[in-house]
Design a protein around this motif. Sequence first.
Motif, PDB file in Angstrom:
ATOM      1  N   VAL A  56       0.830  -1.216   0.000  1.00 53.06           N
ATOM      2  CA  VAL A  56       0.000   0.000   0.000  1.00 53.06           C
ATOM      3  C   VAL A  56       0.862   1.263   0.000  1.00 53.06           C
ATOM      4  CG1 VAL A  56      -1.718   1.339   1.291  1.00 53.06           C
ATOM      5  CG2 VAL A  56      -1.952  -1.145   1.104  1.00 53.06           C
ATOM      6  N   SER A  57       1.908   1.286   0.834  1.00 57.42           N
ATOM      7  CA  SER A  57       2.736   2.501   0.953  1.00 57.42           C
ATOM      8  C   SER A  57       3.893   2.526  -0.034  1.00 57.42           C
ATOM      9  CB  SER A  57       3.284   2.617   2.371  1.00 57.42           C
ATOM     10  OG  SER A  57       4.268   1.620   2.625  1.00 57.42           O
ATOM     11  N   GLN A  58       4.245   1.348  -0.604  1.00 60.34           N
ATOM     12  CA  GLN A  58       5.425   1.205  -1.463  1.00 60.34           C
ATOM     13  C   GLN A  58       6.693   1.694  -0.766  1.00 60.34           C
ATOM     14  OE1 GLN A  58       5.789  -0.230  -4.881  1.00 60.34           O
ATOM     15  NE2 GLN A  58       4.051  -1.207  -3.854  1.00 60.34           N
ATOM     16  N   ARG A  59       6.732   1.460   0.562  1.00 67.81           N
ATOM     17  CA  ARG A  59       7.909   1.784   1.368  1.00 67.81           C
ATOM     18  C   ARG A  59       8.206   0.616   2.294  1.00 67.81           C
ATOM     19  NH1 ARG A  59       6.825   7.207   4.508  1.00 67.81           N
ATOM     20  NH2 ARG A  59       4.700   6.369   4.598  1.00 67.81           N
ATOM     21  N   GLY A  60       9.468   0.503   2.715  1.00 66.37           N
ATOM     22  CA  GLY A  60       9.844  -0.527   3.677  1.00 66.37           C
ATOM     23  C   GLY A  60       9.467  -0.105   5.084  1.00 66.37           C
ATOM     24  N   LEU A  61       9.443  -1.056   6.006  1.00 61.38           N
ATOM     25  CA  LEU A  61       9.053  -0.775   7.389  1.00 61.38           C
ATOM     26  C   LEU A  61      10.012   0.213   8.047  1.00 61.38           C
ATOM     27  CD1 LEU A  61       7.325  -1.263   9.891  1.00 61.38           C
ATOM     28  CD2 LEU A  61       8.605  -3.387  10.299  1.00 61.38           C
ATOM     29  N   SER A  62      11.312   0.055   7.809  1.00 57.63           N
ATOM     30  CA  SER A  62      12.273   0.977   8.429  1.00 57.63           C
ATOM     31  C   SER A  62      12.110   2.399   7.899  1.00 57.63           C
ATOM     32  CB  SER A  62      13.711   0.488   8.208  1.00 57.63           C
ATOM     33  OG  SER A  62      13.969   0.252   6.844  1.00 57.63           O
ATOM     34  N   GLU A  63      11.758   2.532   6.603  1.00 63.41           N
ATOM     35  CA  GLU A  63      11.508   3.858   6.037  1.00 63.41           C
ATOM     36  C   GLU A  63      10.300   4.515   6.690  1.00 63.41           C
ATOM     37  OE1 GLU A  63      11.763   4.038   1.559  1.00 63.41           O
ATOM     38  OE2 GLU A  63      11.941   1.867   1.838  1.00 63.41           O
ATOM     39  N   VAL A  64       9.236   3.733   6.877  1.00 63.34           N
ATOM     40  CA  VAL A  64       8.012   4.275   7.472  1.00 63.34           C
ATOM     41  C   VAL A  64       8.254   4.682   8.919  1.00 63.34           C
ATOM     42  CG1 VAL A  64       5.609   3.770   8.083  1.00 63.34           C
ATOM     43  CG2 VAL A  64       6.542   2.925   5.930  1.00 63.34           C
ATOM     44  N   ILE A  65       8.962   3.846   9.674  1.00 62.14           N
ATOM     45  CA  ILE A  65       9.262   4.188  11.073  1.00 62.14           C
ATOM     46  C   ILE A  65      10.058   5.484  11.139  1.00 62.14           C
ATOM     47  CG2 ILE A  65      10.633   3.490  13.083  1.00 62.14           C
ATOM     48  CD1 ILE A  65       9.793   0.597  12.511  1.00 62.14           C
ATOM     49  N   ARG A  66      11.048   5.613  10.246  1.00 63.12           N
ATOM     50  CA  ARG A  66      11.887   6.820  10.248  1.00 63.12           C
ATOM     51  C   ARG A  66      11.078   8.077   9.947  1.00 63.12           C
ATOM     52  NH1 ARG A  66      14.283   9.227   6.036  1.00 63.12           N
ATOM     53  NH2 ARG A  66      13.935   7.403   4.717  1.00 63.12           N
ATOM     54  N   THR A  67      10.114   7.983   9.046  1.00 64.73           N
ATOM     55  CA  THR A  67       9.356   9.173   8.647  1.00 64.73           C
ATOM     56  C   THR A  67       8.149   9.455   9.535  1.00 64.73           C
ATOM     57  OG1 THR A  67       8.124   7.821   7.041  1.00 64.73           O
ATOM     58  CG2 THR A  67      10.061   9.023   6.235  1.00 64.73           C
ATOM     59  N   GLU A  68       7.614   8.425  10.189  1.00 62.15           N
ATOM     60  CA  GLU A  68       6.380   8.609  10.968  1.00 62.15           C
ATOM     61  C   GLU A  68       6.633   8.993  12.420  1.00 62.15           C
ATOM     62  OE1 GLU A  68       3.200   8.653   9.908  1.00 62.15           O
ATOM     63  OE2 GLU A  68       4.016   8.453   7.873  1.00 62.15           O
ATOM     64  N   ILE A  69       7.817   8.714  12.956  1.00 61.63           N
ATOM     65  CA  ILE A  69       8.119   9.134  14.334  1.00 61.63           C
ATOM     66  C   ILE A  69       8.575  10.596  14.289  1.00 61.63           C
ATOM     67  CG2 ILE A  69       9.563   8.758  16.369  1.00 61.63           C
ATOM     68  CD1 ILE A  69       9.785   5.839  15.592  1.00 61.63           C
ATOM     69  N   ASN A  70       7.775  11.471  14.863  1.00 57.57           N
ATOM     70  CA  ASN A  70       8.037  12.910  14.764  1.00 57.57           C
ATOM     71  C   ASN A  70       8.931  13.450  15.869  1.00 57.57           C
ATOM     72  OD1 ASN A  70       6.382  13.202  12.436  1.00 57.57           O
ATOM     73  ND2 ASN A  70       4.567  13.190  13.733  1.00 57.57           N
ATOM     74  N   VAL A  71       9.101  12.675  16.960  1.00 63.80           N
ATOM     75  CA  VAL A  71       9.955  13.115  18.066  1.00 63.80           C
ATOM     76  C   VAL A  71      11.397  12.728  17.745  1.00 63.80           C
ATOM     77  CG1 VAL A  71      10.397  12.981  20.545  1.00 63.80           C
ATOM     78  CG2 VAL A  71       8.045  12.787  19.680  1.00 63.80           C
ATOM     79  N   PRO A  72      12.292  13.729  17.531  1.00 61.52           N
ATOM     80  CA  PRO A  72      13.668  13.420  17.084  1.00 61.52           C
ATOM     81  C   PRO A  72      14.409  12.429  17.966  1.00 61.52           C
ATOM     82  CG  PRO A  72      13.234  15.780  16.911  1.00 61.52           C
ATOM     83  CD  PRO A  72      12.055  15.186  17.622  1.00 61.52           C
ATOM     84  N   VAL A  73      14.292  12.574  19.289  1.00 60.09           N
ATOM     85  CA  VAL A  73      15.018  11.676  20.191  1.00 60.09           C
ATOM     86  C   VAL A  73      14.530  10.239  20.035  1.00 60.09           C
ATOM     87  CG1 VAL A  73      15.522  11.120  22.598  1.00 60.09           C
ATOM     88  CG2 VAL A  73      15.487  13.507  21.861  1.00 60.09           C
ATOM     89  N   LEU A  74      13.205  10.071  19.987  1.00 60.45           N
ATOM     90  CA  LEU A  74      12.631   8.731  19.824  1.00 60.45           C
ATOM     91  C   LEU A  74      13.016   8.142  18.469  1.00 60.45           C
ATOM     92  CD1 LEU A  74       9.022   9.054  21.317  1.00 60.45           C
ATOM     93  CD2 LEU A  74      11.016   7.932  22.328  1.00 60.45           C
ATOM     94  N   ARG A  75      13.038   9.001  17.444  1.00 62.14           N
ATOM     95  CA  ARG A  75      13.397   8.525  16.108  1.00 62.14           C
ATOM     96  C   ARG A  75      14.832   8.007  16.095  1.00 62.14           C
ATOM     97  NH1 ARG A  75      13.669  13.085  13.099  1.00 62.14           N
ATOM     98  NH2 ARG A  75      11.393  13.215  13.017  1.00 62.14           N
TER      99      ARG A  75
END
Length: 409
Positions: free
Chosen positions: A62-81
């Motif tokens: 559906v997203s045509q992205r890998g899981l690690s890519e989605v996690i990197r872009t969807e976590i908005n808190v820099p420290v948590l990312r």
Amino acid sequence: MKNWFKNIGPGPLVAAAFIGPGTVTVCTLAGVAFGYQLLWAMVLSVVATIVLQEMAARLGIVSQRGLSEVIRTEINVPVLRVLAILLILSAVVIGNAAYEAGNISGGVLGLETLMVAPKLTVGAFSFNVLSIVIGTIAFGLLYLGNYKVLEKVLVFLVILMSLAFLVTAVITGPDVMVILKGALVPSFPENSLLTVIGLVGTTVVPYNLFLHASLVKEKWHSKQDLKYARKDTVVAVTLGGLVSMSIIVSAAAIQATDISSAADLAKGLEPLFGRFAKYFLASGLFAAGITSAITAPLAAAYVANGCLGLGANMRSWKFRGVWMVVLLMGIVFSSLGIKPIEIIKFAQVTNGILLPIIAVFLIWIMNKSSVLGVYKNSLGQNIFGFVIILISILLSLASLNKVFGLNLF
């Protein structure tokens, strides 16, 4: 049938990834120590794996992205990312590099059951030639950077592995009713808890979620292909579960207590069921080793490139550089007989911590309309997901307990 084979996708690669030498060894020990009594743990593992891998595949298509890519872009808190990226890179990239030696060594064990391993001496070092051969085969297939070729080779090896272990189980002449009881009625024989957790932990593998989400993009590009991805996942993971159960059944036929690996199992079956049993099992162990030796570096490359935003082109040098390092470490450690104990302990800890965290991330993402729209999780899928999270937390505690001797169980 032709159309079904045409739509076989990454599922067999996922099965190839989780049925490695570690899985073969854990299943062997489970069968030797507890007979058929822990088959239910494999049934539970298969269900949990299907649920999580279906989510990963749906996300990728559906997203045509890998899981690690989605996690990197969807976590908005820099420290948590940053923390999430570091944990994922540590567990998957460094962890797979540590386990790669075991994958190659597993394939070598299968071959050594059938032949004498030649040695190559260079100065003070003695190399196992079979390790170098398996590593070279893996290097060649990965370097091609052609998903279709990789898929066909791994599908062939998975079929070989499946037939080898299934035939071995049939040769032992098991009692079908006792097998069904072991598969459907949960039981906890004395001192079996860690073995149960080991069976689940060796099947529900964190890096497979990353691998699956990335590979489906290579195979399918339309949301209409979701039906093929689901069927592919269910069939492949179920077959993988049957293979693992076949190893348990085969091991249960051995009365000896000094069995510590699948190679010992192959030798133990020979006097009872003839030399053909040894050949089948050795072929299966070789296929399990070489398939994992290919998929582990591949998963590490997808994860590293996704986490660092480098793209996921299989033929780019950034992508190739990651899997080359992982594969090279595996070849060196395996051919020299070095066991990187401390690195493997580190990998066990990070993988144990990673599984529940990634399961939480995955379910969180699978409920985001901004990522999946109408293809987000249903209530039933979320309930299954949360049950799996609880199981993965238990696995995490067991992993920490095993490494540090915390006496939690």
